[in-house]
Design an enzyme around this catalytic site. Structure first.
Site, mmCIF file in Angstrom:
data_model
loop_
_atom_site.group_PDB
_atom_site.id
_atom_site.type_symbol
_atom_site.label_atom_id
_atom_site.label_comp_id
_atom_site.label_asym_id
_atom_site.label_seq_id
_atom_site.Cartn_x
_atom_site.Cartn_y
_atom_site.Cartn_z
ATOM 1 N N TYR A 92 0.818 -1.214 0.000
ATOM 2 C CA TYR A 92 0.000 0.000 0.000
ATOM 3 C C TYR A 92 0.852 1.264 0.000
ATOM 4 O O TYR A 92 1.736 1.445 0.845
ATOM 5 C CB TYR A 92 -0.888 -0.011 1.243
ATOM 6 C CG TYR A 92 -2.029 0.981 1.242
ATOM 7 C CD1 TYR A 92 -3.188 0.739 0.521
ATOM 8 C CD2 TYR A 92 -1.967 2.146 2.003
ATOM 9 C CE1 TYR A 92 -4.253 1.625 0.538
ATOM 10 C CE2 TYR A 92 -3.030 3.042 2.034
ATOM 11 C CZ TYR A 92 -4.161 2.774 1.299
ATOM 12 O OH TYR A 92 -5.217 3.653 1.329
ATOM 13 N N SER A 186 1.124 -7.653 1.841
ATOM 14 C CA SER A 186 0.135 -6.678 2.285
ATOM 15 C C SER A 186 -0.842 -6.374 1.142
ATOM 16 O O SER A 186 -1.519 -7.272 0.670
ATOM 17 C CB SER A 186 0.829 -5.429 2.819
ATOM 18 O OG SER A 186 -0.088 -4.593 3.491
ATOM 19 N N GLN A 187 -0.886 -5.128 0.654
ATOM 20 C CA GLN A 187 -1.717 -4.867 -0.519
ATOM 21 C C GLN A 187 -1.292 -5.755 -1.685
ATOM 22 O O GLN A 187 -2.133 -6.277 -2.424
ATOM 23 C CB GLN A 187 -1.608 -3.403 -0.932
ATOM 24 C CG GLN A 187 -2.346 -3.069 -2.222
ATOM 25 C CD GLN A 187 -2.106 -1.648 -2.703
ATOM 26 O OE1 GLN A 187 -2.961 -0.783 -2.568
ATOM 27 N NE2 GLN A 187 -0.923 -1.393 -3.253
ATOM 28 N N ASP A 272 -0.071 -8.774 14.103
ATOM 29 C CA ASP A 272 -0.304 -7.849 12.977
ATOM 30 C C ASP A 272 -1.638 -7.139 13.153
ATOM 31 O O ASP A 272 -2.702 -7.722 12.955
ATOM 32 C CB ASP A 272 -0.285 -8.631 11.669
ATOM 33 C CG ASP A 272 -0.327 -7.742 10.427
ATOM 34 O OD1 ASP A 272 -0.569 -6.522 10.574
ATOM 35 O OD2 ASP A 272 -0.114 -8.269 9.319
ATOM 36 N N HIS A 302 3.187 -6.251 11.317
ATOM 37 C CA HIS A 302 2.918 -6.307 9.878
ATOM 38 C C HIS A 302 4.172 -6.569 9.044
ATOM 39 O O HIS A 302 4.057 -6.840 7.845
ATOM 40 C CB HIS A 302 2.242 -5.017 9.437
ATOM 41 C CG HIS A 302 1.602 -5.112 8.085
ATOM 42 N ND1 HIS A 302 0.765 -6.143 7.712
ATOM 43 C CD2 HIS A 302 1.706 -4.311 6.977
ATOM 44 C CE1 HIS A 302 0.360 -5.980 6.470
ATOM 45 N NE2 HIS A 302 0.923 -4.889 5.995
#
Length: 321
Positions: A92, A186-187, A272, A302
């Site tokens: 992200y 993540s993203q 996370d 994360h």
């Protein structure tokens, strides 16, 4: 941060109750059909990087709406035959960055294609792809851009770009379409899951600490951005919760995972707060292919497994690409 989500034994059996739209498949079939009405026009321009062990190409291809999307293709120097290709998606806020920051997969003897994420790349890693589509009022960030309807939602464009990125990576004469993997964190992990559900013939998918999964739980269990962007939007747009959750249901990794047809290696971290482990397990447990594994990092946030997970992916992909 101490453990805050479900205990690990409950996570291993957790299933999302997020409702799937009845027209999920037709929505995405129509979206991709519209994108493919535009010629892919993948262009690979060699660039001088000063790196002698690899060859790098600046790539442009047509994504959603025919909009130009950038990428890097990195090949081992001297490669002459069809190579397995790893297509990577970025976290992200980040863009494709600079070529020398993407050397792992070429160092394993594979081709590596990294997609620039439209409209991002002004945070921790620079990008070069604008998003020419505007939206209604949104909370700063990307999570609520166009969230009033699935047709206008930001991630419709991004996920479509990602499918076209796989097609662009496969278009180069030195890549082997039959040996294509999608990876990301993540993203980027969320995008890899979406690609895994939309591209039926991938050889492997490896999402790390993936975002955009089990939206109904995610937006209520964590108050950390980016999920909190949705809550902040609804604080000022009162009464739109059902409408927003309906839009998000078309982009939920759980529903893409239910269509995953390739072996998969997931990872999650139990501390996370950005992508809570229950939301990751929701996608993992929904993944349709029987060959699936999840790495669990007990005391990480994360950052997840970081370089340890990179090593795990190198080992895991060795038998699949």
């Amino acid at each position: 941060m101490a453990l805050f989500d479900l205990p690990l034994d409950q996570l291993r059996g957790y299933r999302s109750t997020a409702p799937e739209p009845q027209d999920f498949d037709s929505f995405w079939a129509k979206t991709l059909q519209e994108a493919r009405a535009h010629r892919l026009d993948a262009v690979f321009e060699a660039v001088e990087t000063g790196l002698s062990a690899v060859r790098v190409y600046d790539v442009t291809f047509a994504g959603f709406g025919g909009h130009p999307v950038k990428g890097w293709l990195t090949l081992p120097a001297g490669a002459s035959g069809p190579l397995p290709v790893v297509v990577e998606f970025i976290g992200y806020g980040g863009g494709r960055g600079l070529p020398h920051t993407h050397l792992l997969w070429a160092a394993t003897g594979r081709a590596h294609f990294v997609m620039d994420t439209r409209g991002q790349g002004s945070g921790w890693s620079p990008g070069d792809t604008p998003d020419p589509v505007g939206s209604a009022p949104a909370f700063p960030g990307f999570m609520t851009r166009g969230v009033e309807a699935p047709e206008s939602y930001y991630y419709r464009r991004v996920f479509t770009d990602a499918v076209r990125a796989v097609e662009a990576a496969r278009a180069h004469p030195l890549t082997d379409p039959a040996r294509t993997a999608a990876v990301g964190g993540s993203q980027g992990g969320a995008i890899a899951i979406a690609v895994g559900g939309l591209v039926p013939d991938l050889a492997a998918v490896a999402p790390d600490v993936p975002f955009l999964c089990d939206f109904p739980r995610a937006v209520t269990i964590t108050d950390r951005d980016p999920y909190r962007e949705i809550g902040n939007y609804l604080k000022s747009h009162r009464g739109r919760t059902a409408q927003v959750l309906r839009t998000l249901s078309y982009f939920d990794g759980v529903h893409f995972a239910a269509r995953g047809r390739a072996p998969a290696l997931f990872s999650t971290a139990l501390e996370d707060q950005t992508c809570p482990p229950s939301t990751v397990f929701a996608a993992f447990n929904a993944w349709a292919h029987d060959d699936k594994t999840i790495e669990v990092y007990d005391f990480n946030d994360h950052e997840g497994g970081g370089p340890f997970q990179e090593a795990a992916k190198v080992r895991w992909l060795a038998s699949r690409l």
